[in-house]
Motif scaffolding. Structure first.
Motif, PDB file in Angstrom:
ATOM      1  N   ARG A  93       0.855  -1.187   0.000  1.00 14.85           N
ATOM      2  CA  ARG A  93       0.000   0.000   0.000  1.00 14.85           C
ATOM      3  C   ARG A  93       0.893   1.240   0.000  1.00 14.85           C
ATOM      4  NH1 ARG A  93      -1.453  -3.409   3.687  1.00 14.85           N
ATOM      5  NH2 ARG A  93      -0.796  -2.180   5.489  1.00 14.85           N
ATOM      6  N   ILE A 203     -16.110  -4.349   2.308  1.00 11.04           N
ATOM      7  CA  ILE A 203     -14.870  -3.582   2.173  1.00 11.04           C
ATOM      8  C   ILE A 203     -15.150  -2.084   2.318  1.00 11.04           C
ATOM      9  CG2 ILE A 203     -13.118  -2.846   0.481  1.00 11.04           C
ATOM     10  CD1 ILE A 203     -13.074  -5.792  -0.483  1.00 11.04           C
ATOM     11  N   THR A 222     -11.612  -3.368   8.957  1.00 14.11           N
ATOM     12  CA  THR A 222     -10.831  -3.076   7.748  1.00 14.11           C
ATOM     13  C   THR A 222     -11.672  -2.355   6.690  1.00 14.11           C
ATOM     14  OG1 THR A 222     -11.422  -5.273   6.970  1.00 14.11           O
ATOM     15  CG2 THR A 222      -9.287  -5.052   8.063  1.00 14.11           C
ATOM     16  N   SER A 223     -12.923  -2.009   7.014  1.00 16.88           N
ATOM     17  CA  SER A 223     -13.770  -1.335   6.020  1.00 16.88           C
ATOM     18  C   SER A 223     -13.301   0.110   5.833  1.00 16.88           C
ATOM     19  CB  SER A 223     -15.235  -1.362   6.442  1.00 16.88           C
ATOM     20  OG  SER A 223     -15.442  -0.542   7.579  1.00 16.88           O
ATOM     21  N   ASN A 282      -5.155  -3.124  11.435  1.00 15.03           N
ATOM     22  CA  ASN A 282      -6.335  -3.201  10.554  1.00 15.03           C
ATOM     23  C   ASN A 282      -6.309  -2.027   9.581  1.00 15.03           C
ATOM     24  OD1 ASN A 282      -7.775  -5.516  11.684  1.00 15.03           O
ATOM     25  ND2 ASN A 282      -7.950  -4.239  13.512  1.00 15.03           N
ATOM     26  N   ASP A 284      -7.104  -0.285   5.540  1.00 15.57           N
ATOM     27  CA  ASP A 284      -8.258  -0.144   4.645  1.00 15.57           C
ATOM     28  C   ASP A 284      -8.134  -1.140   3.483  1.00 15.57           C
ATOM     29  OD1 ASP A 284     -10.224   0.636   2.901  1.00 15.57           O
ATOM     30  OD2 ASP A 284      -9.751   2.778   3.006  1.00 15.57           O
ATOM     31  N   HIS A 285      -9.027  -2.129   3.445  1.00 16.95           N
ATOM     32  CA  HIS A 285      -8.934  -3.159   2.408  1.00 16.95           C
ATOM     33  C   HIS A 285      -9.313  -2.647   1.017  1.00 16.95           C
ATOM     34  CE1 HIS A 285      -8.594  -7.075   4.966  1.00 16.95           C
ATOM     35  NE2 HIS A 285      -7.704  -6.153   5.276  1.00 16.95           N
ATOM     36  N   HIS A 288      -6.482  -2.484  -1.557  1.00 15.83           N
ATOM     37  CA  HIS A 288      -6.041  -3.637  -2.347  1.00 15.83           C
ATOM     38  C   HIS A 288      -6.543  -3.529  -3.788  1.00 15.83           C
ATOM     39  CE1 HIS A 288      -5.939  -6.196   1.613  1.00 15.83           C
ATOM     40  NE2 HIS A 288      -5.151  -5.141   1.650  1.00 15.83           N
TER      41      HIS A 288
END
Length: 314
Positions: A93, A203, A222-223, A282, A284-285, A288
């Motif tokens: 990231r 997400i 992780t949202s 945790n 931020d997904h 990705h």
């Protein structure tokens, strides 16, 4: 009435959304500051006046000066919290820094007027600056990001936009100015679109079709929403005003993320929460599926500040 008249803000900083946008990133030529100061004031005034001329199509815009260029242009005074873009990186990231000297942000509900004004602005700057990057944004469906989710739902409303985005008495000389952070995010939409809708919603932290935010206890740590809805030590929301819009072509597309705020802290804390995450890691997904390709820090001063500096020999 306040005995001190509030300096005039640049109208694009707090403007409501539009259909189209043009973003122009310039670097100044060497040694042009004495000519550039009055020119910057003229361009900002020109953009300000066009808001009346093109009111029917909701034209607005602002000019902002890069954190790394500020001292060259205005060596006399510097906004208290103005600093270079806070580049960050963790695993895969990335939030890289890519600074520019000047940023012109133009928005309108008519594309042709934007093109006309962008041409005019470039002519006004002739021989003083070089156009380094240009991007054009558009409203997608009902104000959605290209991921298909509504963008900017958390934005402050009405007069609250000013209280979030504009510097107040805490930094008197820069009242009615704003800290601006810009990131161009390139989305990996083919990867994103392969996800089932429920996975996408987890997400982001809200439903896709009807844009309903998950209940607090249902939001994964992780949202995206969990990572950017932060509170300070007193429990107050750390708000920013987002002026983001989708951009791009079939080759590269994504979001021009634009934050305006009365301080630079809120944005930096949000970015840290997205990239590095909380104490347990945790992050931020959503990161990705999208990649920040630029990151720039600016300050958009009041019209009165630019006018005053235009006349002062340095």
């Amino acid at each position: 009435m306040d005995s001190q008249v509030m300096p005039r803000e640049q109208l694009g900083v707090c403007a409501e959304g539009n259909l189209h946008s043009v973003y122009l990133m310039f670097n100044a030529n060497d040694g042009v500051e004495d000519q550039l100061r009055p020119c910057v004031a003229n361009v900002a005034q020109y953009i300000y006046e066009l808001s009346d001329q093109y009111a029917d199509s909701a034209f607005n815009g602002f000019l902002a000066v890069g954190a790394n260029y500020w001292d060259s242009l205005y060596p006399e005074a510097r906004p208290e919290q103005l600093k270079p873009f806070p580049a960050m990186s963790a695993e895969n990231r990335d939030a890289p820094a890519h600074e520019y000297d000047l940023f012109i942000h133009l928005r309108c509900d008519r594309y042709d007027i934007l093109h006309l004004v962008a041409n005019e602005v470039c002519q006004m700057f002739e021989d003083l600056v070089e156009l380094v990057d240009e991007e054009r944004g558009f409203r997608f469906m009902d104000s959605r990001d290209l991921t298909g989710f509504v963008d900017g739902t958390e934005n402050p409303k009405g007069r609250n936009r000013q209280s979030v985005a504009l510097v107040g008495d805490e930094d008197g000389e820069f009242r009615s100015g704003s800290y601006v952070h810009v990131q161009k995010f390139a989305h990996n939409l083919s990867k994103w679109n392969r996800l089932p809708q429920k996975k996408q919603e987890d997400i982001v932290g809200r439903t896709k079709i009807d844009n309903i935010e998950y209940a607090s206890e249902d939001k994964p740590l992780t949202s995206h929403i969990k990572r950017v809805n932060l509170k300070d030590d007193e429990g107050n929301s750390m708000e920013i005003l987002r002026q983001s819009m989708p951009y791009g072509s079939m080759k590269e597309q994504g979001l021009m993320f634009i934050s305006t705020c009365r301080n630079s802290v809120h944005f930096e804390k949000m970015l840290h929460s997205m990239i590095h995450g909380d104490a347990d890691g945790n992050h931020d997904h959503l990161m990705h599926f999208t990649q920040a390709v630029t990151g720039s820090a600016f300050f958009a001063p009041s019209l009165d500040f630019m006018d005053r500096m235009a006349d002062e020999p340095v």
